[in-house]
Motif scaffolding. Structure first.
Motif, short mmCIF file in Angstrom:
data_model
loop_
_atom_site.label_atom_id
_atom_site.label_comp_id
_atom_site.label_asym_id
_atom_site.label_seq_id
_atom_site.Cartn_x
_atom_site.Cartn_y
_atom_site.Cartn_z
N ARG A 76 0.84 -1.20 0.00
CA ARG A 76 0.00 0.00 0.00
C ARG A 76 0.88 1.25 0.00
NH1 ARG A 76 -3.20 3.41 -1.77
NH2 ARG A 76 -4.12 4.87 -0.26
N PHE A 77 2.01 1.20 0.68
CA PHE A 77 2.97 2.31 0.63
C PHE A 77 3.46 2.53 -0.80
CE2 PHE A 77 7.54 3.57 0.96
CZ PHE A 77 7.34 4.87 1.36
N ALA A 78 3.73 1.43 -1.52
CA ALA A 78 4.14 1.55 -2.92
C ALA A 78 3.05 2.20 -3.75
CB ALA A 78 4.48 0.16 -3.48
N GLU A 79 1.80 1.82 -3.51
CA GLU A 79 0.68 2.42 -4.24
C GLU A 79 0.57 3.91 -3.95
OE1 GLU A 79 -2.51 -1.27 -4.51
OE2 GLU A 79 -2.57 0.07 -2.79
N ALA A 80 0.70 4.28 -2.68
CA ALA A 80 0.59 5.69 -2.31
C ALA A 80 1.74 6.50 -2.90
CB ALA A 80 0.57 5.83 -0.79
N LEU A 81 2.93 5.91 -2.93
CA LEU A 81 4.09 6.58 -3.52
C LEU A 81 3.89 6.75 -5.02
CD1 LEU A 81 6.78 7.64 -2.37
CD2 LEU A 81 7.80 5.43 -2.93
N GLU A 82 3.37 5.72 -5.65
CA GLU A 82 3.10 5.77 -7.10
C GLU A 82 2.10 6.86 -7.43
OE1 GLU A 82 3.90 5.05 -10.58
OE2 GLU A 82 3.96 2.97 -9.93
N SER A 83 1.10 7.03 -6.58
CA SER A 83 0.06 8.03 -6.85
C SER A 83 0.60 9.45 -6.79
CB SER A 83 -1.10 7.86 -5.85
OG SER A 83 -0.72 8.28 -4.55
N ARG A 84 1.73 9.64 -6.11
CA ARG A 84 2.32 10.98 -6.01
C ARG A 84 3.62 11.09 -6.81
NH1 ARG A 84 1.07 13.40 0.00
NH2 ARG A 84 -0.92 12.37 0.31
N ALA A 85 3.82 10.16 -7.71
CA ALA A 85 5.09 10.11 -8.45
C ALA A 85 5.32 11.38 -9.26
CB ALA A 85 5.13 8.89 -9.36
N ASP A 86 4.29 11.88 -9.93
CA ASP A 86 4.47 13.09 -10.74
C ASP A 86 4.86 14.29 -9.87
OD1 ASP A 86 3.82 11.70 -13.04
OD2 ASP A 86 1.70 12.29 -13.00
N GLU A 87 4.16 14.44 -8.76
CA GLU A 87 4.45 15.55 -7.85
C GLU A 87 5.86 15.44 -7.28
OE1 GLU A 87 3.03 17.02 -3.39
OE2 GLU A 87 1.95 15.41 -4.42
N LEU A 88 6.23 14.26 -6.79
CA LEU A 88 7.55 14.08 -6.18
C LEU A 88 8.67 14.23 -7.21
CD1 LEU A 88 6.76 11.07 -3.83
CD2 LEU A 88 7.26 13.42 -3.13
N ALA A 89 8.46 13.71 -8.41
CA ALA A 89 9.48 13.83 -9.45
C ALA A 89 9.66 15.28 -9.86
CB ALA A 89 9.11 12.97 -10.66
N GLY A 90 8.55 16.00 -10.01
CA GLY A 90 8.64 17.41 -10.38
C GLY A 90 9.36 18.24 -9.34
N GLU A 91 9.06 18.00 -8.07
CA GLU A 91 9.71 18.74 -7.00
C GLU A 91 11.18 18.34 -6.86
OE1 GLU A 91 8.39 21.29 -4.55
OE2 GLU A 91 7.60 21.38 -6.60
N THR A 92 11.49 17.07 -7.08
CA THR A 92 12.88 16.63 -7.03
C THR A 92 13.71 17.34 -8.10
OG1 THR A 92 12.31 14.44 -6.16
CG2 THR A 92 14.42 14.64 -7.28
N ALA A 93 13.17 17.41 -9.31
CA ALA A 93 13.88 18.09 -10.40
C ALA A 93 14.05 19.57 -10.10
CB ALA A 93 13.12 17.89 -11.72
N ARG A 94 13.01 20.20 -9.56
CA ARG A 94 13.05 21.63 -9.28
C ARG A 94 14.04 21.96 -8.17
NH1 ARG A 94 10.63 25.43 -5.90
NH2 ARG A 94 9.53 23.80 -4.72
N LEU A 95 14.00 21.19 -7.09
CA LEU A 95 14.84 21.51 -5.94
C LEU A 95 16.30 21.19 -6.19
CD1 LEU A 95 12.57 20.28 -3.02
CD2 LEU A 95 13.03 22.64 -3.68
N ARG A 96 16.57 20.02 -6.75
CA ARG A 96 17.96 19.59 -6.91
C ARG A 96 18.56 19.99 -8.25
NH1 ARG A 96 17.43 13.54 -5.77
NH2 ARG A 96 19.33 13.50 -7.02
N GLY A 97 17.74 20.49 -9.16
CA GLY A 97 18.26 20.96 -10.43
C GLY A 97 18.71 19.85 -11.35
N ILE A 98 18.05 18.70 -11.29
CA ILE A 98 18.38 17.58 -12.17
C ILE A 98 17.33 17.45 -13.26
CG2 ILE A 98 19.58 16.37 -10.31
CD1 ILE A 98 17.20 14.53 -10.03
N GLU A 99 17.63 16.68 -14.28
CA GLU A 99 16.71 16.50 -15.39
C GLU A 99 15.43 15.81 -14.92
OE1 GLU A 99 16.85 17.51 -18.55
OE2 GLU A 99 18.67 18.62 -18.01
N PRO A 100 14.27 16.21 -15.47
CA PRO A 100 13.01 15.57 -15.08
C PRO A 100 13.01 14.06 -15.28
CG PRO A 100 12.58 17.60 -16.29
CD PRO A 100 14.05 17.36 -16.38
#
Length: 284
Positions: A76-100
């Motif tokens: 269920r944790f994997a499912e919840a993480l998957e559901s926020r993948a777009d948000e987390l990936a976008g913020e990761t790219a923005r904060l750390r300055g890495i490619e999307p």
């Protein structure tokens, strides 16, 4: 008239609740360009003690669940993480300055880790346990049991993936966790508290602390109610601190985070269990 931006102040995740540091202090969380984007709590020695106490209180319940049920919760944790993948990936790219694409790969790998360890929960006893031959009218069984409270010093990068990859092996084995998140990139790691909450992970099973590692490593690694430390950094000071309280230290390999197929999940889990041997008379 221009308005001032409202800078979000994050909280620690302790005992299943979002809490301010007992000191009220915080540190500025910045992006890759040095721009202040939020405030991160600066946990203290007292916060470490509170987190360990919450974890110890949650251990009997988590350990007492069936292995299958723990697997359901981690899935269920994997499912919840998957559901926020777009948000987390976008913020990761923005904060750390890495490619999307690189940020997306990290979050997807974190989901894969969760699925991987969810699958191990109900297989550990069959793989690590055994019936031992003895020259006596007894059965002799060896069974894996959780070590207890595990302190995790998450790597600086990758922040979300590194944290997820290091808290899952102890959780799969039935342990509870107190984790110190990345000092440089704490925000999304603290955000995982929300993911853990909606994934039905019981309160106190995972506790997340942010702040200065120089202030948190000593009280965590030296705490006498912490049974094991996961330290990917290999800091020799951690070993010295843990030795005083006879705390086990594991040094996991961080090079394969992105390739779950190359992760030796069983070895990571095995380092965080105790093998208990029991005797039982034949015929009774």
């Amino acid at each position: 008239m221009s308005r001032l931006p409202v800078v979000k102040t994050y909280k620690l995740y302790l005992g299943g609740a979002f809490a301010r540091s007992e000191s009220g202090r915080h540190v500025a969380a910045t992006d890759h360009a040095g721009n202040r984007v939020a405030n991160a709590p600066r946990a203290t020695r007292k916060d470490v003690r509170d987190a360990v106490r919450a974890a110890r209180g949650a251990l009997p319940g988590w350990q007492g669940r069936t292995a299958y049920n723990r697997g359901q919760i981690l899935y269920r944790f994997a499912e919840a993480l998957e559901s926020r993948a777009d948000e987390l990936a976008g913020e990761t790219a923005r904060l750390r300055g890495i490619e999307p694409t690189a940020a997306r790969a990290e979050i997807e790998a974190a989901v894969d880790h969760a699925v991987h360890y969810a699958g191990w929960t109900d297989k550990l006893h069959a793989v690590l346990g055994t019936v031992n031959p003895v020259a006596a009218p007894h059965f002799n069984f060896t069974m894996p049991e959780p070590t207890g409270v595990v302190g995790v010093l998450a790597p600086e990068e990758p922040d979300v993936l590194g944290l997820v990859a290091e808290i899952l092996p102890p959780l799969a084995a039935g342990n509870v966790v107190v984790a110190v998140v990345s000092e440089r990139w704490p925000l999304l790691s603290l955000h995982l508290g929300e993911v853990l909450g909606v994934a039905d992970v019981p309160a106190g099973v995972v506790n997340l602390l942010s702040g200065l590692r120089s202030e948190l490593v000593k009280p965590l690694a030296g705490h006498r109610d912490v049974d094991a430390i996961v330290d990917p950094s290999g800091d020799p000071e951690v070993t010295k601190l843990a030795a005083d309280s006879v705390t086990r230290v594991t040094r996991p390999d961080t090079s394969n985070y992105l390739d779950v197929d190359r992760i030796d999940g069983l070895t990571r889990i095995e380092g965080l269990v105790e093998l208990k041997t029991a005797w039982h008379p034949v015929g009774t």
